[in-house]
Write an enzyme that holds these catalytic residues in place. Structure first.
Site, PDB file in Angstrom:
ATOM      1  N   GLY A  34       0.843  -1.192   0.000  1.00 14.18           N
ATOM      2  CA  GLY A  34       0.000   0.000   0.000  1.00 14.18           C
ATOM      3  C   GLY A  34       0.874   1.236   0.000  1.00 14.18           C
ATOM      4  N   LEU A  35       0.259   2.373  -0.152  1.00  9.23           N
ATOM      5  CA  LEU A  35       0.987   3.636  -0.185  1.00  9.23           C
ATOM      6  C   LEU A  35       1.710   3.910   1.133  1.00  9.23           C
ATOM      7  CD1 LEU A  35      -1.716   5.900  -1.890  1.00  9.23           C
ATOM      8  CD2 LEU A  35       0.395   5.053  -2.955  1.00  9.23           C
ATOM      9  N   SER A  38      -0.130   4.248   4.670  1.00  8.87           N
ATOM     10  CA  SER A  38      -1.369   3.461   4.697  1.00  8.87           C
ATOM     11  C   SER A  38      -1.458   2.582   5.939  1.00  8.87           C
ATOM     12  CB  SER A  38      -1.497   2.610   3.422  1.00  8.87           C
ATOM     13  OG  SER A  38      -0.411   1.711   3.315  1.00  8.87           O
ATOM     14  N   GLY A  39      -0.337   2.401   6.642  1.00  8.31           N
ATOM     15  CA  GLY A  39      -0.362   1.645   7.893  1.00  8.31           C
ATOM     16  C   GLY A  39       0.311   0.290   7.851  1.00  8.31           C
ATOM     17  N   LYS A  40       1.156   0.053   6.861  1.00  8.59           N
ATOM     18  CA  LYS A  40       1.778  -1.265   6.682  1.00  8.59           C
ATOM     19  C   LYS A  40       2.606  -1.697   7.895  1.00  8.59           C
ATOM     20  CE  LYS A  40       3.860   0.080   2.950  1.00  8.59           C
ATOM     21  NZ  LYS A  40       3.288   1.445   3.008  1.00  8.59           N
ATOM     22  N   SER A 108       6.085  -1.890  -2.272  1.00  9.72           N
ATOM     23  CA  SER A 108       6.090  -2.829  -3.418  1.00  9.72           C
ATOM     24  C   SER A 108       5.052  -2.403  -4.464  1.00  9.72           C
ATOM     25  CB  SER A 108       5.862  -4.272  -2.966  1.00  9.72           C
ATOM     26  OG  SER A 108       4.777  -4.417  -2.098  1.00  9.72           O
TER      27      SER A 108
END
Length: 199
Positions: A34-35, A38-40, A108
């Site tokens: 995710g961007l 985004s909370g990864k 990614s």
């Protein structure tokens, strides 16, 4: 002659399946994508903490942390990003072979690169977790101040601003991180674990 012509894969005496039996759970990769913002990393660590509390063998591979060591020779050009993800895929596969659940927190941005990693693993070992969050929200969060730097031209090839992000076509899990809490997100992932009998 290529160096790979002189090496042979050595099969381990203890198999991945042996480790699954010992650990009491299967191994897999949770591939958070995710961007930026985004909370990864936040979600990957929240999932890892719950796994730890349950006595599950797990680990988190974080984008920034990996670039401090293994991938510190790579920049952010398209070719470098591709190599970054390829290396992470290989490392993640080793963790799966060791019987662990590994969470990877990397933007990614390219579908092709994510599919390359998926194809390194056996079916159902690669779990793509797409963190959907509008770029406006990600920019508002901007925990590292990167969007502002990108808008000011201080960072080139920044995903979502001057470089594309290709959303997953068919992720195993989609989480709208602007709409649900971290705890709810964790529960959604653990529901998937239960459904697939990973835990």
């Amino acid at each position: 002659m290529e160096a790979t012509n002189h090496i042979t894969w050595h099969h381990s005496t203890v198999t991945k399946e042996n480790r699954h039996v010992l650990n009491g759970h299967k191994s897999c990769v949770l591939w958070f994508t995710g961007l930026s913002g985004s909370g990864k990393s936040t979600l990957a660590n929240a999932v890892d903490y719950k796994l730890f509390q349950l006595g599950v063998s797990s680990y988190v591979l974080d984008g920034d942390n990996i670039r401090h060591g293994l991938n510190r020779d790579l920049g952010f050009r398209v070719e470098d990003r591709k190599e970054n993800i390829r290396r992470i895929g290989e490392v993640a596969k080793l963790f799966v072979d060791s019987g662990q659940i590994v969470s990877t927190a990397f933007i990614s941005p390219f579908r092709e690169d994510r599919e390359i990693v998926r194809n390194m693993l056996e079916p159902e070992e690669f779990i793509e977790v797409y963190l959907h969050c509008p770029i406006q929200i990600c920019e508002k969060r901007d925990p590292k101040g990167l969007y502002q730097k990108a808008r000011n031209g201080k960072i080139a090839d920044f995903t979502g601003i001057s470089s594309p992000y290709e959303t997953p076509d068919d992720p195993e899990i989609t989480i709208n991180t602007d709409q649900i809490t971290i705890q709810q997100s964790v529960e959604k992932i653990f529901s998937y674990f239960k459904e697939k009998q990973i835990l």
